[in-house]
Scaffold this active site. Structure first.
Site, PDB file in Angstrom:
ATOM      1  N   THR A  87      43.049  44.685  38.903  1.00 59.78           N
ATOM      2  CA  THR A  87      42.735  45.779  37.959  1.00 59.78           C
ATOM      3  C   THR A  87      42.606  47.103  38.570  1.00 59.78           C
ATOM      4  OG1 THR A  87      41.227  44.282  36.634  1.00 59.78           O
ATOM      5  CG2 THR A  87      40.803  46.807  36.166  1.00 59.78           C
ATOM      6  N   LYS A 162      44.030  46.720  29.602  1.00 56.96           N
ATOM      7  CA  LYS A 162      42.567  46.286  30.041  1.00 56.96           C
ATOM      8  C   LYS A 162      41.548  46.968  30.023  1.00 56.96           C
ATOM      9  CE  LYS A 162      40.017  43.978  33.383  1.00 56.96           C
ATOM     10  NZ  LYS A 162      39.912  42.429  33.284  1.00 56.96           N
TER      11      LYS A 162
HETATM   12  P1  NAD Z   1      37.475  39.781  45.992  1.00 53.47           P
HETATM   13  O1  NAD Z   1      37.091  41.012  46.583  1.00 53.47           O
HETATM   14  O2  NAD Z   1      36.911  38.373  45.948  1.00 53.47           O
HETATM   15  O3  NAD Z   1      39.134  39.616  46.359  1.00 53.47           O
HETATM   16  C1  NAD Z   1      40.024  40.542  46.935  1.00 53.47           C
HETATM   17  C2  NAD Z   1      40.658  40.120  48.326  1.00 53.47           C
HETATM   18  O4  NAD Z   1      41.520  41.071  48.643  1.00 53.47           O
HETATM   19  C3  NAD Z   1      39.478  39.712  49.355  1.00 53.47           C
HETATM   20  O5  NAD Z   1      39.899  38.506  49.775  1.00 53.47           O
HETATM   21  C4  NAD Z   1      39.846  40.801  50.309  1.00 53.47           C
HETATM   22  O6  NAD Z   1      39.710  40.347  51.719  1.00 53.47           O
HETATM   23  C5  NAD Z   1      41.304  41.256  50.152  1.00 53.47           C
HETATM   24  N1  NAD Z   1      41.912  42.316  50.627  1.00 53.47           N
HETATM   25  C6  NAD Z   1      41.300  43.686  50.641  1.00 53.47           C
HETATM   26  N2  NAD Z   1      42.259  44.412  51.250  1.00 53.47           N
HETATM   27  C7  NAD Z   1      43.280  43.807  51.581  1.00 53.47           C
HETATM   28  C8  NAD Z   1      44.453  44.255  52.131  1.00 53.47           C
HETATM   29  N3  NAD Z   1      44.699  45.486  52.439  1.00 53.47           N
HETATM   30  N4  NAD Z   1      45.513  43.352  52.404  1.00 53.47           N
HETATM   31  C9  NAD Z   1      45.156  41.886  52.021  1.00 53.47           C
HETATM   32  N5  NAD Z   1      44.005  41.649  51.571  1.00 53.47           N
HETATM   33  C10 NAD Z   1      43.263  42.462  51.219  1.00 53.47           C
HETATM   34  O7  NAD Z   1      37.987  40.286  44.659  1.00 53.47           O
HETATM   35  P2  NAD Z   1      38.220  39.298  43.020  1.00 53.47           P
HETATM   36  O8  NAD Z   1      36.917  39.249  42.357  1.00 53.47           O
HETATM   37  O9  NAD Z   1      39.115  38.324  43.419  1.00 53.47           O
HETATM   38  O10 NAD Z   1      39.152  40.593  42.437  1.00 53.47           O
HETATM   39  C11 NAD Z   1      40.594  40.844  42.506  1.00 53.47           C
HETATM   40  C12 NAD Z   1      40.830  41.951  41.223  1.00 53.47           C
HETATM   41  O11 NAD Z   1      40.762  41.167  40.080  1.00 53.47           O
HETATM   42  C13 NAD Z   1      40.105  43.210  41.262  1.00 53.47           C
HETATM   43  O12 NAD Z   1      40.823  44.160  40.946  1.00 53.47           O
HETATM   44  C14 NAD Z   1      39.169  42.790  39.996  1.00 53.47           C
HETATM   45  O13 NAD Z   1      38.915  43.923  39.598  1.00 53.47           O
HETATM   46  C15 NAD Z   1      39.925  41.856  39.159  1.00 53.47           C
HETATM   47  N6  NAD Z   1      39.083  40.981  38.266  1.00 53.47           N
HETATM   48  C16 NAD Z   1      38.199  40.340  38.598  1.00 53.47           C
HETATM   49  C17 NAD Z   1      37.648  39.460  37.881  1.00 53.47           C
HETATM   50  C18 NAD Z   1      36.485  38.427  38.456  1.00 53.47           C
HETATM   51  O14 NAD Z   1      35.563  38.046  37.514  1.00 53.47           O
HETATM   52  N7  NAD Z   1      36.197  38.559  39.651  1.00 53.47           N
HETATM   53  C19 NAD Z   1      37.940  39.237  36.659  1.00 53.47           C
HETATM   54  C20 NAD Z   1      39.035  40.193  36.272  1.00 53.47           C
HETATM   55  C21 NAD Z   1      39.792  40.900  37.043  1.00 53.47           C
END
Ligand code: NAD
Length: 290
Positions: A87, A162
């Site tokens: 997102t 979204k």
């Molecule tokens: P998260 O923080 O668990 O996962 C993000 C991952 O990206 C982490 O493992 C981090 O180490 C990795 N990362 C960060 N910088 C990086 C880079 N430069 N290169 C490679 N990897 C990198 O977050 P999440 O909960 O998995 O959410 C991910 C996306 O999904 C966000 O944009 C969030 O808004 C969206 N989202 C989350 C949910 C939810 O319920 N968690 C629901 C809908 C949408």
């Protein structure tokens, strides 16, 4: 298919595992130490995307997406497709689309709803923006990771859908919570309140499917001490994106702006961090008029 997957966190990890279970080869990369069954972890971003027909990103925000896109686009095979499921702000999605088409690559912005539970169960909803050709490549993968995919329009349209949806969701959750708190103070039984509103013109997803009052309506995070679910800080992030978009599009969104301010206070000053976004109800319960 050979798939590169960048960002294997709470959402990306289970999504990638579902692709492996469906028979795809997944090469992953994450800046954090990650080990997931069936996924080959590469030493670098370039290593994860090399020769991949599709690369999927699931990253925290638009700045990180842009930085990762700078690294991966030059290393992707020609005519491959980049699907960003993070997102992020609409502008970042559109900027990466321009960059991708300049490198002869297809791009889809495809944020999701359904949370961590939906990512594990493969029941996410994808809101996609991009060309018909790009969507056609992504659609079979959406079918594995989700239960519904809507092609909303050109690049950026997925992110637009979204944040509009979540702007409604945030404002509606607040309205539902403040109405329950008012009903309490008027001596109205919560079950009666639910019975009436859930079948009257005040009904909504937040009342009918995700009721913020514990023990009322269907099972929801309220019944589990407001463990997320959908955390308040993620709602705050999405409300911030909607106001950023409203500002750049010169759209008047006073309810969205107020929802942003209330969730900001809730997360930063009122103990809302780490709680489900429906924990606004106990917040209102404790308060009187300001
Ligand atoms: P998260 O923080 O668990 O996962 C993000 C991952 O990206 C982490 O493992 C981090 O180490 C990795 N990362 C960060 N910088 C990086 C880079 N430069 N290169 C490679 N990897 C990198 O977050 P999440 O909960 O998995 O959410 C991910 C996306 O999904 C966000 O944009 C969030 O808004 C969206 N989202 C989350 C949910 C939810 O319920 N968690 C629901 C809908 C949408």
């Amino acid at each position: 298919m050979k798939i590169g997957f960048i960002g294997l966190g709470n959402m990306g990890g289970p999504m990638a595992i579902n692709l492996v279970k469906a028979g795809h080869e997944v090469n992953g990369f994450d800046t954090a130490e990650v080990s997931l069954d069936g996924i080959n972890m590469a030493d670098s971003v370039a290593g994860a995307v090399k020769d991949a027909e599709v690369v999927i990103t699931m990253l925290p925000n638009g700045a990180i997406l842009r930085a990762v896109a700078d690294q991966i686009l030059p290393n992707m095979a020609r005519d491959a497709t980049l699907i960003d499921c993070s997102t992020v702000d609409v502008e970042s999605a559109r900027a990466v689309d321009v960059q991708a088409s300049g490198a002869d690559l297809l791009f889809v912005d495809a944020p999701v709803s359904g949370g961590i539970g939906g990512a594990s169960a493969g029941t996410l909803t994808f809101m996609a923006g991009g060309s018909d050709a790009a969507f056609a490549v992504a659609e079979p993968l959406f079918e594995i990771m989700g239960q519904k995919a809507v092609h909303c329009g050109a690049a950026g349209a997925g992110q637009a859908a979204k944040i509009c949806n979540n702007m409604i969701l945030g404002a509606t959750m607040i309205a539902t919570c403040e109405a329950f708190a008012l009903a309490d103070k008027l001596g109205l039984d919560r079950d009666k309140m639910f019975d009436v509103v859930s079948t009257s013109s005040g009904y909504s997803w937040t009342m009918n499917a995700y009721c913020p009052a514990p023990g009322v309506g269907p099972q929801s995070p309220a019944d589990n001490d407001y463990q997320p679910g959908f955390a308040s800080e993620l709602m705050l992030k999405d409300l911030g994106l909607s106001q950023q978009a409203a500002s750049s599009a010169d759209a008047d969104t006073p309810m969205g702006q107020l929802a942003l301010e209330l969730y900001k206070r809730f997360v930063e000053d009122e103990d809302g961090l780490g709680k489900d976004f429906s924990a606004m109800l106990p917040r209102f319960e404790k308060r009187g008029r300001e």
